[in-house]
Design a protein around this motif. Sequence first.
Motif, PDB file in Angstrom:
ATOM      1  N   GLN A 500       0.812  -1.218   0.000  1.00  0.00           N
ATOM      2  CA  GLN A 500       0.000   0.000   0.000  1.00  0.00           C
ATOM      3  C   GLN A 500       0.843   1.266   0.000  1.00  0.00           C
ATOM      4  N   LYS A 501       1.930   1.279   0.767  1.00  0.00           N
ATOM      5  CA  LYS A 501       2.733   2.497   0.913  1.00  0.00           C
ATOM      6  C   LYS A 501       3.881   2.577  -0.090  1.00  0.00           C
ATOM      7  N   CYS A 502       4.503   1.428  -0.362  1.00  0.00           N
ATOM      8  CA  CYS A 502       5.674   1.417  -1.248  1.00  0.00           C
ATOM      9  C   CYS A 502       5.335   0.946  -2.655  1.00  0.00           C
ATOM     10  N   ARG A 503       4.125   0.441  -2.819  1.00  0.00           N
ATOM     11  CA  ARG A 503       3.635  -0.030  -4.113  1.00  0.00           C
ATOM     12  C   ARG A 503       4.506  -1.159  -4.661  1.00  0.00           C
ATOM     13  N   LEU A 504       4.884  -2.074  -3.766  1.00  0.00           N
ATOM     14  CA  LEU A 504       5.687  -3.232  -4.134  1.00  0.00           C
ATOM     15  C   LEU A 504       4.941  -4.505  -3.763  1.00  0.00           C
ATOM     16  N   LEU A 505       4.813  -5.417  -4.708  1.00  0.00           N
ATOM     17  CA  LEU A 505       4.183  -6.712  -4.467  1.00  0.00           C
ATOM     18  C   LEU A 505       5.288  -7.749  -4.317  1.00  0.00           C
TER      19      LEU A 505
END
Length: 734
Positions: A500-505
Amino acid sequence: MYYCIKWMEVTKLNKRTTSLPLDGVTPLRGKRKRTEKQLEVELPILGFAPQIARTSHSSTLGNRTQSTKNVGDEREAEAKYYVENDLIRNVSGILETAAPLDREVKQKAVEFADQISNELEAFLNSNNASAIAPSEIPYSRLTKWVFMNKLGLSLPKEKQMYPWISDFIEFVADKLSRMAPADCQPRELVTFKKFDFMAKDADDYRRIDMALTQRAHQRHESIKEEEENGAYKNSLAIIEVKRQATEQDQAFMQLALYSRNLYSTQINRRFAWGLTICGTIVVACILVNDKILASVPMDVDRPEGRKQFVSLLVNWSMCRSQRLGYDPTIGYDEELNQCTITGSDGQEYNCESVVFMAYSLFGRHTRCFKATLLGSNTEYIIKDAWAYVDAKGSKISRDEITHLRRISDMLDSNEELQGTLPVLEAGGTVQIEHPNGIDGDTTEFILSSIDPDVRSKVPLRIHRRMVLTPAGMPLQKVKSVDELIVIIHDVMQAHTAVLQKCRLLHRDVSVNNILFTGEKGTVKGMLIDFDVADPIDHPNRDKRPNRSGTLPYMSIGNLKNNGVDRTALDDWESIIYIICWLGTLGINQHDQELYKRSYSLPIDKWRKGSPTEIADEKSTHMHSHENFVLKILKHFISSEEYLHLLELAEDLHNVLFLNEELSRQSWGAEPMPVFRRHKNPSSSSPSNFLDLDIDSSITDPFERRAKVADILVDQLLQVTQNAKNEALERLRSK
């Protein structure tokens, strides 16, 4: 003896190089000097394994339900696949890859090889095919190998060939030792005296034909053994012997099968060498992360073939350890009796234990070490891995160092997440020092002597090293189910925050990528390994990337590599599989031994076969509540403690696969038949469904759920939060 002063290839093998500042890493500071005595010790010649604790969940859990035969069959199938798909034959330049890098040393190696070849031919001419050398003559058995085709006899058995080949190799070692000055001795490379042996440090029962090693008197005390005892940790190269050239492919397959053990027993192994000998045909192989490169055949039946093989052995004896596949930035400290690792910040770390070893022939060869700095009580995790570089070579695909810096920047102030994500203290590319300068350690650097057209077929990888805190413990060390439940929530809370915050999956949630810190009642889970994490907002992002992860824990969509966008739900699905594995086999080694089963289970099929076959099995098991209970939950360990883990698995499965707030069209693991697409029996009105606005023509339940992933993630996180609260209450009451 001018070359002795510059003979850096051998006399200063142990001088570890400093990883220079790269990609913004901390500059060199406070590097501890090494004594003259330490500089003289030749350590990274062959792999070494100091007496340090070694723990890995994958080495025990993955094969816990498999018989030795089944594990062996799987490995054979894997090796066969590699030979059929990833072997490059008749590669010129293989012998040059072993040559010393220093110009003068290289020239001296050529001179020595020429001289030894001449002496060999003179020896053979005095003991020709019509009169094989008497057995009392030294090296007499090599004539039987060299002349086996000329004798016109029936094919010898493999076991007969072992001493013949060994004598040839020993001939070269002895001649080279006598030629070189006493104060500049090259390596004396010989075979183990024991042939057809089962290595004592192997994790299977396979027997190796032969292996190349260094004479015991040249080995360091930490790895010294009698020459006749074979061990992977003391092996430079595996030698696979066959009777005739028609068995070449079988020899390649077995070489691939055995060489994987070099990575799991030698902590400083970057790549591996191997030899296949089929009759009189010798082929040298380089085994890198994604390919096997086989040399042009050398036929010892012919003088030119013998000279090539002699040159290879001489080069191996005189080159730097990095040319043998070893990492010169990993050494050994005699005073501390520990291996030491030069971090990407230039500092030397003392290795306390191995958290994770490389267990496969191909791949990233990830290793993790728990380490400290001299004079400090702070514990670090040092991670080594070989990352892919994009096709243009301009950047590292999904660079973990970049990801970790972003995570720290975005989440460092979040106190609730402290300790649940790794903090990057230093990170960069491992630097290799050589006579011509310093280079980043890459597959391109390793194969620089190979023809560019061949190199282009080998995926480009770069050797990255990170220093991380905190130093967590592997999941194998967890003490109770309640601790595990706490860890699971912490990990998925961190996963959600990073998304959500870093946009990393993350894309690779597995038992190996979950650590924890603390003790009873205070444990905290930590999500690690962002090697394949996907920046979801990147303009060029592939929403349907290639498979990634560990087969037993990979989501169905990931396994099928289908057209559904990858979302957080794939990683939540992986968490369910982790819980099921641990619930069935045991959360730690104690429970795995206590509840060990002698019969197969349906869950075994999550690790057998092709990715598509595994996906089909998982689809069947996860499609309905009945299947999930009868095929998976029914086989959980029967105890009150494990009942809590079972309930968590069931609750997560219900939210993800059988969510009452979704229409039946979004349920299960397979599209529902048309006549079953109706409202849920327990739902008051279809207008309440979360998937109401999704086009009804979309029938794949995974694709439908992906469109409401954010809502489902919140629900899943609430399930683990509730389970954690209950687990903490039980822990406090104990």
